[in-house]
Design an enzyme around this catalytic site. Sequence first.
Site, PDB file in Angstrom:
ATOM      1  CB  SER A  54      -7.632   2.512  18.751  1.00 13.13           C
ATOM      2  OG  SER A  54      -8.850   1.858  18.511  1.00 13.13           O
ATOM      3  CE1 TYR A 107      -6.694  -1.099  22.618  1.00 13.30           C
ATOM      4  CE2 TYR A 107      -8.663  -0.574  21.338  1.00 13.30           C
ATOM      5  CZ  TYR A 107      -7.298  -0.770  21.408  1.00 13.30           C
ATOM      6  OH  TYR A 107      -6.530  -0.649  20.282  1.00 13.30           O
TER       7      TYR A 107
HETATM    8  N1  LIG Z   1      -5.156  -4.617  15.010  1.00  8.85           N
HETATM    9  C1  LIG Z   1      -6.060  -3.653  15.012  1.00  8.85           C
HETATM   10  O1  LIG Z   1      -7.130  -3.748  14.393  1.00  8.85           O
HETATM   11  C2  LIG Z   1      -5.808  -2.378  15.771  1.00  8.85           C
HETATM   12  C3  LIG Z   1      -6.759  -1.342  15.658  1.00  8.85           C
HETATM   13  C4  LIG Z   1      -6.533  -0.160  16.355  1.00  8.85           C
HETATM   14  C5  LIG Z   1      -5.383   0.010  17.109  1.00  8.85           C
HETATM   15  N2  LIG Z   1      -4.480  -1.019  17.214  1.00  8.85           N
HETATM   16  C6  LIG Z   1      -3.289  -0.795  18.030  1.00  8.85           C
HETATM   17  O2  LIG Z   1      -2.157  -1.097  17.266  1.00  8.85           O
HETATM   18  C7  LIG Z   1      -1.129  -1.615  18.089  1.00  8.85           C
HETATM   19  C8  LIG Z   1      -0.654  -2.961  17.560  1.00  8.85           C
HETATM   20  O3  LIG Z   1      -1.770  -3.837  17.548  1.00  8.85           O
HETATM   21  P1  LIG Z   1      -1.695  -5.318  17.033  1.00  8.85           P
HETATM   22  O4  LIG Z   1      -2.974  -5.624  16.366  1.00  8.85           O
HETATM   23  O5  LIG Z   1      -0.414  -5.532  16.325  1.00  8.85           O
HETATM   24  O6  LIG Z   1      -1.715  -6.091  18.436  1.00  8.85           O
HETATM   25  P2  LIG Z   1      -0.784  -7.269  18.989  1.00  8.85           P
HETATM   26  O7  LIG Z   1      -1.375  -7.645  20.311  1.00  8.85           O
HETATM   27  O8  LIG Z   1      -0.620  -8.321  17.968  1.00  8.85           O
HETATM   28  O9  LIG Z   1       0.590  -6.546  19.191  1.00  8.85           O
HETATM   29  C9  LIG Z   1       0.966  -5.880  20.371  1.00  8.85           C
HETATM   30  C10 LIG Z   1       2.288  -6.473  20.842  1.00  8.85           C
HETATM   31  O10 LIG Z   1       2.678  -5.739  21.996  1.00  8.85           O
HETATM   32  C11 LIG Z   1       3.144  -6.638  22.969  1.00  8.85           C
HETATM   33  N3  LIG Z   1       2.899  -6.032  24.263  1.00  8.85           N
HETATM   34  C12 LIG Z   1       1.707  -5.862  24.894  1.00  8.85           C
HETATM   35  N4  LIG Z   1       1.883  -5.257  26.068  1.00  8.85           N
HETATM   36  C13 LIG Z   1       3.226  -5.048  26.190  1.00  8.85           C
HETATM   37  C14 LIG Z   1       4.043  -4.452  27.171  1.00  8.85           C
HETATM   38  N5  LIG Z   1       3.516  -3.968  28.289  1.00  8.85           N
HETATM   39  N6  LIG Z   1       5.370  -4.400  26.963  1.00  8.85           N
HETATM   40  C15 LIG Z   1       5.923  -4.898  25.830  1.00  8.85           C
HETATM   41  N7  LIG Z   1       5.194  -5.480  24.860  1.00  8.85           N
HETATM   42  C16 LIG Z   1       3.873  -5.543  25.036  1.00  8.85           C
HETATM   43  C17 LIG Z   1       2.364  -7.916  22.766  1.00  8.85           C
HETATM   44  O11 LIG Z   1       3.079  -9.051  23.238  1.00  8.85           O
HETATM   45  C18 LIG Z   1       2.163  -7.940  21.257  1.00  8.85           C
HETATM   46  O12 LIG Z   1       3.148  -8.721  20.624  1.00  8.85           O
HETATM   47  C19 LIG Z   1      -1.718  -1.680  19.492  1.00  8.85           C
HETATM   48  O13 LIG Z   1      -1.343  -0.504  20.171  1.00  8.85           O
HETATM   49  C20 LIG Z   1      -3.209  -1.691  19.243  1.00  8.85           C
HETATM   50  O14 LIG Z   1      -3.914  -1.165  20.342  1.00  8.85           O
HETATM   51  C21 LIG Z   1      -4.665  -2.200  16.549  1.00  8.85           C
END
Ligand SMILES: NC(=O)c1ccc[n+]([C@@H]2O[C@H](COP(=O)([O-])OP(=O)(O)OC[C@H]3O[C@@H](n4cnc5c(N)ncnc54)[C@H](O)[C@@H]3O)[C@@H](O)[C@H]2O)c1
Length: 339
Positions: free
Chosen positions: A141, A166
């Site tokens: 991130s 985080y």
């Molecule tokens: N959306 C953003 O702006 C952003 C920015 C930087 C990094 N990220 C990273 O990208 C990745 C995806 O993010 P996103 O926006 O799609 O988030 P999201 O929360 O929509 O997706 C994450 C998914 O992982 C699942 N999950 C969480 N913990 C879990 C576990 N222990 N076991 C199994 N499943 C689990 C959740 O149910 C969810 O469906 C994450 O790692 C997030 O930290 C996202």
Amino acid sequence: MLLITGAAGFIGHALTNVLATLGEEIIGIDNLNDYYDPALKWARLADAGVDRATVELHGEAVSRRFPRYRFRKVGLEDRAGINQLFTDFKITKVCNLAAQAGVRYSLTNPLAYVDSNVTGFVNILENCRQHQVEHLVYASSSSVYGLNDKVPFAESDPVEQPASLYAATKRSNELLAHTYSHLYGLPTTGLRFFTVYGPWGRPDMAYSLFSDAMLNGRSIKVFNHGEMSRDFTYVADIVEGVKRVLLQPLPLRPGVPNRVYNIGNGSPVSLLTFIETMEEHLGIRAEKEYLGMQPGDVEKTFADTSALEQDYGYRAATDLSTGIKVFVDWYREYYRYTS
Ligand SMILES: NC(=O)c1ccc[n+]([C@@H]2O[C@H](COP(=O)([O-])OP(=O)(O)OC[C@H]3O[C@@H](n4cnc5c(N)ncnc54)[C@H](O)[C@@H]3O)[C@@H](O)[C@H]2O)c1
């Protein structure tokens, strides 16, 4: 077979649909936790052809839309469940997107981040090692840049000032991945995503909170009195970057097979400009409540994306207005706003 974790999540759903459309053989997993409304996660799975009743009955289902896509409900921190997954399927590549996301929630629920982002991530690393996985790609991130002042943020910048738990867990993923690449030769690539937005987006993120408030006649909270900027990146651009890193050969380079890339738009937008763009596409003027800085937040993010461009020939390109329009149209439709 490719393992995508977090397949019911915002980015995981978008990536799975693109790769499954290309005919890739995929096993997707997610624990469907209730950090935000699980109905949205089930709806994303349904969009990918995964039947909820079958998953609830058998713990997994083969997609009706993509015959080479199978979904299994399991959590990263479930050690036996993850071991079983790697025993049941010949997994050659992994894309780890599952994580406890969100900066603000980490102030009140720190242990959720340790369970998913640290313990869970090590379960994935261990299985990748034991099963000789060819490449582990994982979501990091922009938050790892923390309180850094220098912009744009480059991968070579020091990342020692995380501003939230985080961010610290995301940085720990990079350190843990480095260790496995160094000790066991496991090829790992961390992707530092910059504020991702688009259809099927997360309800806890500002664009969803703003849409919800504006469409329901409530005021929106503008933190740090609007003195913030973000390198907003459209979800399809993120997916294209991840796809290339997963499907293209690893760039040849001597030394430890461990890499980190920014994936961002490379053009930061001020929060007030972002709100104006939302107002334009929603056709609603927002009533703004100006507030101070939130703990854990950072004032700006701005990606230097030259490394990804050089190694994978790709840079994100969707402009904010185009992306917000698609998001707003999806949002109205999904939440059934008729006007
Ligand atoms: N959306 C953003 O702006 C952003 C920015 C930087 C990094 N990220 C990273 O990208 C990745 C995806 O993010 P996103 O926006 O799609 O988030 P999201 O929360 O929509 O997706 C994450 C998914 O992982 C699942 N999950 C969480 N913990 C879990 C576990 N222990 N076991 C199994 N499943 C689990 C959740 O149910 C969810 O469906 C994450 O790692 C997030 O930290 C996202």
